[in-house]
Design an enzyme around this catalytic site. Sequence first.
Site, PDB file in Angstrom:
ATOM      1  N   LYS A 154      -5.189   6.371 -14.785  1.00 23.07           N
ATOM      2  CA  LYS A 154      -5.784   5.504 -13.759  1.00 23.07           C
ATOM      3  C   LYS A 154      -6.189   6.333 -12.545  1.00 23.07           C
ATOM      4  O   LYS A 154      -7.227   6.095 -11.918  1.00 23.07           O
ATOM      5  CB  LYS A 154      -4.822   4.392 -13.356  1.00 23.07           C
ATOM      6  CG  LYS A 154      -5.406   3.489 -12.274  1.00 23.07           C
ATOM      7  CD  LYS A 154      -4.962   2.065 -12.304  1.00 23.07           C
ATOM      8  CE  LYS A 154      -5.849   1.206 -11.407  1.00 23.07           C
ATOM      9  NZ  LYS A 154      -5.088   0.328 -10.530  1.00 23.07           N
ATOM     10  N   LYS A 160       0.866  -1.179   0.000  1.00 21.78           N
ATOM     11  CA  LYS A 160       0.000   0.000   0.000  1.00 21.78           C
ATOM     12  C   LYS A 160       0.904   1.231   0.000  1.00 21.78           C
ATOM     13  O   LYS A 160       1.986   1.218   0.624  1.00 21.78           O
ATOM     14  CB  LYS A 160      -0.886   0.002   1.253  1.00 21.78           C
ATOM     15  CG  LYS A 160      -1.923  -1.123   1.254  1.00 21.78           C
ATOM     16  CD  LYS A 160      -3.149  -0.720   0.460  1.00 21.78           C
ATOM     17  CE  LYS A 160      -4.288  -1.701   0.661  1.00 21.78           C
ATOM     18  NZ  LYS A 160      -5.450  -1.375  -0.168  1.00 21.78           N
TER      19      LYS A 160
HETATM   20  O1  KPL Z   1      -9.233   0.500  -9.175  1.00 19.40           O
HETATM   21  C1  KPL Z   1     -10.315   0.447  -8.659  1.00 19.40           C
HETATM   22  C2  KPL Z   1     -10.358   0.294  -7.182  1.00 19.40           C
HETATM   23  O2  KPL Z   1     -11.324  -0.224  -6.645  1.00 19.40           O
HETATM   24  O3  KPL Z   1      -9.359   0.685  -6.553  1.00 19.40           O
HETATM   25  C3  KPL Z   1     -11.559   0.599  -9.488  1.00 19.40           C
HETATM   26  C4  KPL Z   1     -11.186   0.857 -10.938  1.00 19.40           C
HETATM   27  C5  KPL Z   1     -12.365   1.736  -8.968  1.00 19.40           C
HETATM   28  C6  KPL Z   1     -12.346  -0.666  -9.545  1.00 19.40           C
HETATM   29  O4  KPL Z   1     -13.017  -0.970  -8.385  1.00 19.40           O
END
Ligand code: KPL
Length: 311
Positions: free
Chosen positions: A189, A81
């Site tokens: 992203k 994380k």
């Molecule tokens: O990457 C994601 C996450 O949950 O961290 C998404 C694209 C929102 C998919 O759940």
Amino acid sequence: MQALKVGVVGAGAMGSLFGGHLSAAGHEVWLVDIWAEHMDTIARLGLQIVEPSGDERVVRPRAVTDPQLVGPCDIVLVFVKSYHTKHAAASLAPLLVPSTVVLTLQNGLGNIDVLTEKVPRNQLMAGITGQGANILEPGRIHHAGSGETVIGELDGAVTERLQRLVDAFTGAGLPTSATTNVQGVVWAKLLVNIAINPLTAILRVRNGRLLEIPEAVEIMREAVQEGLAVASRAGVNVPLAVPWAHVLDVAVRTAANRSSMLQDVDRGRRTEIDVLSGAVVGEGSRLGLETPVNLTLARLVRCLEQLGQQR
Ligand code: KPL
């Protein structure tokens, strides 16, 4: 194919997924995580992967809690994380020689900068992945969904070592492509995550539910607009023709998902808000741009984190 020695630092669901697939494809994989129960179970019984089809298989990467046991690797995948990146970076030394490539597929902004404090920049690569995985119990993960992984050199070069990694991942059943614009890919992203993750956590809903609430869609749109303004001021070329359409498309395709941030909040765990909405706010303020929607979303998620800790 040449077998690689791969260290996976941070072997939660995603690290175990990548390590597990690479191990099954014949690479020498070492999972490293402080979660002793997960590592011990894998070391004793192997790693069980429940594939999206429901098929189950057991793979046998090495699994340790002490990075000193691993030795120099060809590749190190960083999957901790983001709030553990500093600690992980400090533990990488025993895995590194000058030819080792360190690849971060972590969420958000800032991981690369933290890693460069301990890893020479020319040994780093970055990327994103659309793979999804959850821990079912120690030693057992669910491969929840498959999506493309995109990786690149920080300077945009298309190198032999980049192609070798693309081939190794793809050959292990993790479809991967190379990019010359990894910063833009990471931002693309990020735009999805700042739109979906905080709101799903605050409203306690699955991704798709957001789209049924016009006010929520409006907040998502504003968060993305702010993010795009910051990216543009930072000189980042986000490789999306219509970013908002992309965000909506991901929300539709992942409609049934409980976002990673919703899962963190539900478990009373710390979230990655600081490298998502928080990073947009920080980068905006550095560049003289206000980002009030992202600021409010970040504050609300931090409220949830504090409430979770008091439970
Ligand atoms: O990457 C994601 C996450 O949950 O961290 C998404 C694209 C929102 C998919 O759940």
